[in-house]
Enzyme design. Structure first.
Site, PDB file in Angstrom:
ATOM      1  N   ASP A 288       0.863  -1.176   0.000  1.00 37.41           N
ATOM      2  CA  ASP A 288       0.000   0.000   0.000  1.00 37.41           C
ATOM      3  C   ASP A 288       0.909   1.239   0.000  1.00 37.41           C
ATOM      4  O   ASP A 288       2.132   1.151   0.077  1.00 37.41           O
ATOM      5  CB  ASP A 288      -0.984  -0.002   1.186  1.00 37.41           C
ATOM      6  CG  ASP A 288      -2.214   0.876   0.892  1.00 37.41           C
ATOM      7  OD1 ASP A 288      -2.178   1.678  -0.064  1.00 37.41           O
ATOM      8  OD2 ASP A 288      -3.217   0.760   1.622  1.00 37.41           O
TER       9      ASP A 288
HETATM   10  C1  BGC Z   1      -5.170   3.236   0.213  1.00 37.32           C
HETATM   11  C2  BGC Z   1      -5.366   2.230  -0.892  1.00 37.32           C
HETATM   12  C3  BGC Z   1      -5.243   2.885  -2.236  1.00 37.32           C
HETATM   13  C4  BGC Z   1      -3.898   3.570  -2.309  1.00 37.32           C
HETATM   14  C5  BGC Z   1      -3.643   4.233  -3.638  1.00 37.32           C
HETATM   15  C6  BGC Z   1      -3.921   4.075   0.007  1.00 37.32           C
HETATM   16  O1  BGC Z   1      -3.854   5.124   0.905  1.00 37.32           O
HETATM   17  O2  BGC Z   1      -5.109   2.552   1.450  1.00 37.32           O
HETATM   18  O3  BGC Z   1      -6.620   1.596  -0.759  1.00 37.32           O
HETATM   19  O4  BGC Z   1      -5.409   1.949  -3.254  1.00 37.32           O
HETATM   20  O5  BGC Z   1      -3.837   4.551  -1.294  1.00 37.32           O
HETATM   21  O6  BGC Z   1      -4.413   5.341  -3.827  1.00 37.32           O
END
Ligand code: BGC
Length: 738
Positions: A288
């Protein structure tokens, strides 16, 4: 005439072609197998290029790349981006990678297409209230088309985290509290995004996230640590991910949370052990956002290099946004801290998916596609249908709803009734508030004869005079429609709340509206279960509308005025108060189950132990009866199967749909199990008076449980429940005998 060519002519032609004599790399041969192409390409890469392919960087919010991306792409050191999209930006960056880098490896463009790209569907929690996986699949497929048309080939969806704490803002992004419903929806959404071949045009790679247990954040506080038993992991949190794997999902994203002391982004047991080892997942795993670097703050990694080593060795192939693989990887490899085998395996996984995704052959997007694809009439019709099916009627005393379209004077109160952005929800990609239909507009469209008075009322920061005006307007009407709930930014990522109350002065407004003695219909827009106890006790009608998307206001209006009949069901328990949280239907029984008459039982002294609305609950303008439950055979062997059937009948004068739900309870075994487990559901539409016998199958997949010793169907008695929510219903018994 046949086209014969002499061998002399052939040799001449070959010699004249630029490839003759020069090596034609296997990886450039579109007909060769993706694995062989990936292996060939890997053999040609430098260590820096390898780590570069494992790097994903963030573009700018409006879709542009960052200046430094160009040089990295040219050096073959930019594997993927997130947020870079639309032809002008994506194609310019892609050109650097494809035409100017040494090996010409294309960049993979990713984006969070969660519930639509430009045409916005209901938020996932609302979509789950449809209990209709085919609709979720169709929405994902439409979203994939729109995403593809702006150059994207990968979405960070579906989010399949089971969540049982409405304080957690990201509860809006998932399917609610139940592993079975969540699994069906996870699979449907993966099929919708990827189709049969994610390499085909109009399809995108899906990503099951967040692996794993993120939804169990302690105290509902986003990013918080989790402590989850093996039983809960196997029986509650893993199943939707497994369903996504079985449906062919090609990527996984690790979660932010610490899980039992090992953060998910370095959790080798779950990534390499369970996901790859037990389940045979062949795709790649992305971290993530900066979660590799965050291993330092978690207290797992001593420094950046240590974080990279721990994440990569655990099986995280691609690093999102933080740059530790790229920056510290080569030295860590040289020092033997990262193994060559681990590095190569990760690079191979990424390359192979890039080949399969077709981006080597089709790296650019046709700039003309976007205009032809976004927000087409078909997609808007789909979004309207999706929103209609997600409506959950929570209360309808005296059949106040549906309202007659001939009604004279309607007061529409509450800022949410005329707020476009709040129809879309917290993760609405490139959805434009300007596209959204508000409730006020929807009512104007479906009840053109009604004279509307609108007043914005009591949302954040409302002054006394706003409330006074709203109440004065409302008092003149025949019926009051009060739009209450949460603005879009009160749920979603980093939007946890300690209160589930209606924010601002909304409750006060409702109290004053009630005093006008006019009938009040509450329409609730929200991304999480809210405390609706006062509404339930004091207002005649409540419609749960979630954040219903681009066509949301129209869908609500059509429902209120009877052009559509609500039939959605809650995918999550609605508590009476936040103090009951976590509260979910599939809990264990305790040795002292709640008993209002007995003090020493599992309950509260200052509140009911019952939820306000149970999981699976929802009314309709029609009424249905359930009867004739049969279990056949009534006794089976542990590997055997039984059929459960029952009749459902529309006993009203209106066509409508009902969700038939089948639950089991294993009464005794080597470990305790929940008091109920959903094991089948079907949404059926019935004409007035129409009856249908529904048949469900219960076999090893439905009856089993992950015990400490593994998955098994243990001998014993299973209670069977069939009905229209997780409470009550018909009852039967199935016995499993060795
Ligand atoms: C979130 C994810 C997301 C990623 C990219 C993160 O902060 O937890 O769910 O896909 O950002 O935007």
């Amino acid at each position: 005439m046949k086209n014969y060519m002499s061998s002399a002519a052939l040799i001449f032609l070959l010699a004249a072609s630029p490839a003759f004599g020069a090596e034609v790399p296997l990886y450039k041969d579109a007909k060769a197998a993706p694995a062989a192409r990936a292996a060939d390409l890997l053999g040609r890469m430098t260590v820096e290029e390898k780590f570069g392919q494992l790097q994903q960087l963030d573009g700018l919010w409006e879709g542009n790349y960052r200046e430094e991306h160009l040089a990295l792409a040219r050096e073959g050191r930019l594997g993927s981006t997130l947020n870079v999209r639309t032809a002008p930006f994506a194609n310019t960056l892609q050109k650097e990678a494809v035409e100017r880098s040494r090996l010409g490896i294309p960049v993979l463009f990713a984006f969070d297409v969660i519930h639509g790209y430009r045409t916005i569907f209901p938020v996932p929690l609302g979509e789950s209230a449809q209990w209709e996986p085919q609709l979720a699949e169709a929405a994902a497929s439409a979203a994939a088309e729109e995403a593809y048309s702006v150059g994207l080939k990968w979405t960070f969806a579906p989010m399949v985290d089971i969540a049982r704490d409405p304080r957690w803002g990201r509860i809006v992004e998932g399917s609610g509290e139940d592993a079975y419903l969540g699994s069906k929806l996870a699979a449907a959404r993966v099929r919708g995004f990827q189709g049969a071949d994610y390499g085909a045009p109009w399809k995108v790679m899906a990503c099951a996230k967040h692996w794993v247990g993120y939804g169990a954040a302690e105290a509902g506080r986003d990013y918080n640590s989790t402590d989850i038993s093996e039983s809960a992991l196997r029986n509650v949190y893993f199943p939707p991910f497994k369903a996504a794997v079985d449906a062919g999902v090609v990527t996984f994203m690790t979660a932010f949370n610490d899980l039992n002391g090992v953060p998910s982004t370095a959790n080798k047991r779950n990534i390499s052990g369970v996901l790859r080892g037990e389940w045979g997942f062949k795709g790649f795993v992305v971290s993530d956002y900066t979660s590799v670097k965050e291993l330092i703050l978690h207290g797992l990694a001593a420094d950046g290099e240590d974080a990279a080593v721990k994440a990569l060795s655990a099986g995280v192939d691609m690093e999102m946004v933080s740059t530790l693989y790229r920056e510290t990887g080569p030295a860590a490899l040289a020092a033997g801290k990262i193994s060559q085998a681990d590095l190569d395996a990760s690079v191979l996984r990424v390359l192979e998916l890039k080949f399969r995704a077709g981006i080597f052959e089709n790296p650019y997007i046709d700039p003309a596609l976007e205009a032809k694809t976004l927000k087409t009439p078909e997609k808007l019709a789909l979004a309207l249908n999706a929103a209609l099916n997600s409506m959950v009627l929570l209360k309808n005393e005296g059949a106040l709803l549906p309202l007659s379209p001939g009604i004279k004077k309607v007061a529409v109160i509450g800022a949410l009734a005329d707020s476009r952005a709040d129809m879309l929800g917290s993760w609405s990609a490139d959805g434009k508030p300007a596209d959204a239909v508000t409730l006020l507009e929807g009512i104007r469209a479906v009840a053109p004869g009604a004279s509307l008075v609108y007043s914005s009322g009591a949302f954040a920061g409302a002054a006394d005079k706003d409330l006074d005006r709203a109440v004065a307007e409302a008092a003149k009407a025949d019926v009051i429609i009060a739009a209450v709930g949460e603005t879009f930014d009160l749920s979603g990522e980093a939007a946890s709340r300690v209160s589930l109350a209606l924010p601002g002065r909304q409750l006060e407004l409702l109290e004053r509206l009630k005093k006008t003695d006019k009938p009040v219909v509450a329409v609730v827009f929200n991304g999480r279960p809210l405390e609706l106890g006062w509404l339930n006790d004091n207002l005649p009608a409540i419609l749960e509308a979630w954040q219903p998307g681009t066509q949301g206001g129209l869908a609500v209006a059509q429902t209120l005025f009877g052009l559509a009949n609500p039939g959605g069901k809650l995918p999550i328990t609605f508590p009476r108060s936040v103090g009951q949280v976590p509260i979910y239907y599939g809990h264990r029984n305790t040795g002292r189950p709640p008993d209002a008459k007995e003090k020493y039982t599992s309950k509260y002294i200052d509140s009911s132990f019952e939820p306000l609305y149970p999981f699976g609950y929802g009314l309709s303008y029609s009424s249905f009866s359930f009867s004739g439950l049969e279990v056949s055979p009534a006794v089976i062997a542990p590997g055997g199967k039984a059929q459960v059937s029952f009749e459902i009948k529309n006993i009203s004068r209106r066509a409508g749909s009902e969700v038939a739900q089948l639950y089991i309870r294993d009464e005794a075994g080597s470990e305790t199990r929940p008091v109920r487990e959903l094991k089948g559901f079907q949404r059926v539409t019935l004409a007035p008076g129409e009856a249908r016998r529904l048949i469900f199958e219960l076999g090893p997949e439905e009856l089993g449980w992950y015990y400490a010793g593994g998955y098994a169907v243990e001998p014993g008695r299973f209670k069977i429940y069939a009905g229209n929510s997780s409470a009550g219903g018909l009852e039967g018994v199935l016995e499993v005998k060795p």
